[in-house]
Enzyme design. Structure first.
Site, PDB file in Angstrom:
ATOM      1  N   HIS A   1     -29.704   2.081   1.043  1.00 44.34           N
ATOM      2  CA  HIS A   1     -29.203   1.305  -0.097  1.00 44.34           C
ATOM      3  C   HIS A   1     -28.296   2.156  -0.992  1.00 44.34           C
ATOM      4  CE1 HIS A   1     -30.199  -2.404  -2.796  1.00 44.34           C
ATOM      5  NE2 HIS A   1     -28.926  -2.059  -2.861  1.00 44.34           N
TER       6      HIS A   1
ATOM      7  N   GLU B   1     -38.051  -1.931   0.071  1.00 42.17           N
ATOM      8  CA  GLU B   1     -37.401  -0.641  -0.134  1.00 42.17           C
ATOM      9  C   GLU B   1     -38.290   0.252  -1.001  1.00 42.17           C
ATOM     10  OE1 GLU B   1     -33.473  -1.310  -1.691  1.00 42.17           O
ATOM     11  OE2 GLU B   1     -32.835  -2.460   0.063  1.00 42.17           O
TER      12      GLU B   1
ATOM     13  N   ARG C   1     -27.958  -8.054   0.713  1.00 40.81           N
ATOM     14  CA  ARG C   1     -29.358  -8.067   0.300  1.00 40.81           C
ATOM     15  C   ARG C   1     -30.244  -8.210   1.522  1.00 40.81           C
ATOM     16  NH1 ARG C   1     -30.549  -5.994  -4.664  1.00 40.81           N
ATOM     17  NH2 ARG C   1     -29.021  -6.695  -6.192  1.00 40.81           N
TER      18      ARG C   1
END
Length: 357
Positions: free
Chosen positions: A305, A286, A257
């Site tokens: 990601h 993001e 994370r």
């Protein structure tokens, strides 16, 4: 009696994958309708009071009309959706955690919320290993140089060449489903694996790994890879002090994370040469803002990601939630229910008795 199931998929966990998995598990006693949500072509985000969701409350309410079950990855289960869909009893999220579901509201409305722990553990471990090798050996930069016509023979210079895995100390911060897989792969490559995880017992580690404190790990490890959950306790776990405590020339990797790391401190450590390289798949914001200094930092490998994205993961996710639907419809205990207050003492759904349904 035929049960109506909504398969609210997206462009990763496809509606058809969810539908096929439910039909294969349950058989002919279900009517499956499909809804396609726009992720990942449209980034997920907050929808009303829930996080990391895709689509709108309005389209989900319309699609859920008359449905007892919803299987999804990212559909938003909000107070408004629950109030408008009184037939709903089971909401299955094909992710490691149901962050797109309002659990308190679901419990009040008597809706069981299930999730799919470990669905992408193997894929994330594989991606982590790829980032470790890419960063330690400068693979992306060398690839780009060669495509541009530059033969970088100077990377045989001692000062330029990359870091090897065999014989190196590699530190893993977190030793859950992903960390264990990464440890096994690194051990097979000859690494000396160090683990920091205050919630894992010493005897849970294999002989090839040693449990150490975070300070010991940072001081010894040539490569540090993060596999911890983001909690109030772990937010900012790797900041300016921790990066300064890492060995000069170390590599930092994060596929967990973004909130675990101070990325500005990483950028400064890369620019100063204190860190040999870094590799990240997750970020505090993001998508990464175009002006982020991380995008201009030297010796950094970045992916958007996608560590948990493989075709096998999509199939596994569909299988896990379809298995919960099968348990639900046949009155068996649910395996991964996030709000067990809606279950009886044996873990079986209580037919919406919680909350007055």
């Amino acid at each position: 009696m035929t049960t109506t199931v909504l398969a609210a998929g997206d462009r990763f966990v496809l509606p058809g994958l969810l539908s096929d998995a439910v039909r294969a598990r349950v058989g002919a006693d279900v009517e499956v309708r499909e809804l396609e949500l726009p992720w990942p072509h449209v980034p997920f985000g907050p929808v009303a009071e829930v996080q990391e969701a895709s689509g709108t409350e309005e389209e989900l309410i319309a699609a859920l009309r008359g449905a007892r079950v919803c299987v999804t990855q990212l559909a938003p289960l909000t107070e408004r959706v629950l109030a408008a869909c009184p037939d709903l009893e089971l909401f299955c999220v094909s992710r490691g955690g149901p962050v797109n579901a309002n659990l308190d509201a679901a419990t009040r409305h008597g809706v069981a919320v299930c999730f799919a722990p470990g669905r992408n553990a193997a894929a994330t471990a594989e991606h982590t290993l790829g980032l470790i090798l890419a960063a330690a050996r400068h693979i992306p930069d060398l690839h780009a140089d060669l495509r541009a016509g530059r033969w970088r023979g100077d990377f045989y210079d001692y000062d330029n060449c990359g870091l090897g895995i065999e014989g190196a100390a590699v530190g893993l911060v977190g030793y859950g489903a992903i960390g264990r897989r990464v440890a096994a792969a690194l051990s097979a490559l000859g690494a000396r694996v160090l683990v920091y995880d205050p919630y894992v017992a010493e005897d849970a580690l294999p002989e090839s790994a040693a449990r150490v404190s975070l300070d010991e790990l940072l001081a010894q490890a040539r490569i540090v890879s993060l596999h911890a959950r983001l909690t109030p306790e772990t937010r900012g776990l790797i900041g300016e002090r921790e990066i300064a405590a890492m060995r000069p020339g170390a590599v930092l990797v994060n596929c967990a994370r973004g909130g675990l790391v101070d990325y500005d401190a990483v950028r400064r450590a890369l620019e100063s040469g204190h860190l040999h390289a870094a590799a990240f798949d997750v970020y505090p914001e993001e998508p990464v803002p175009p002006g982020s200094g991380l995008l201009r930092a030297p010796n950094v490998v970045l992916t958007p990601h996608v560590a948990g994205a493989s075709r096998q993961v999509a199939h596994t996710a569909a299988d896990l939630v379809s298995a919960e639907v099968d348990r639900f419809l046949h009155g068996r205990p649910l395996a991964h229910c996030a709000n067990p207050a809606v279950l009886d003492a044996d873990g079986v759904y209580r037919n919406g008795s919680v909350g007055g349904r």
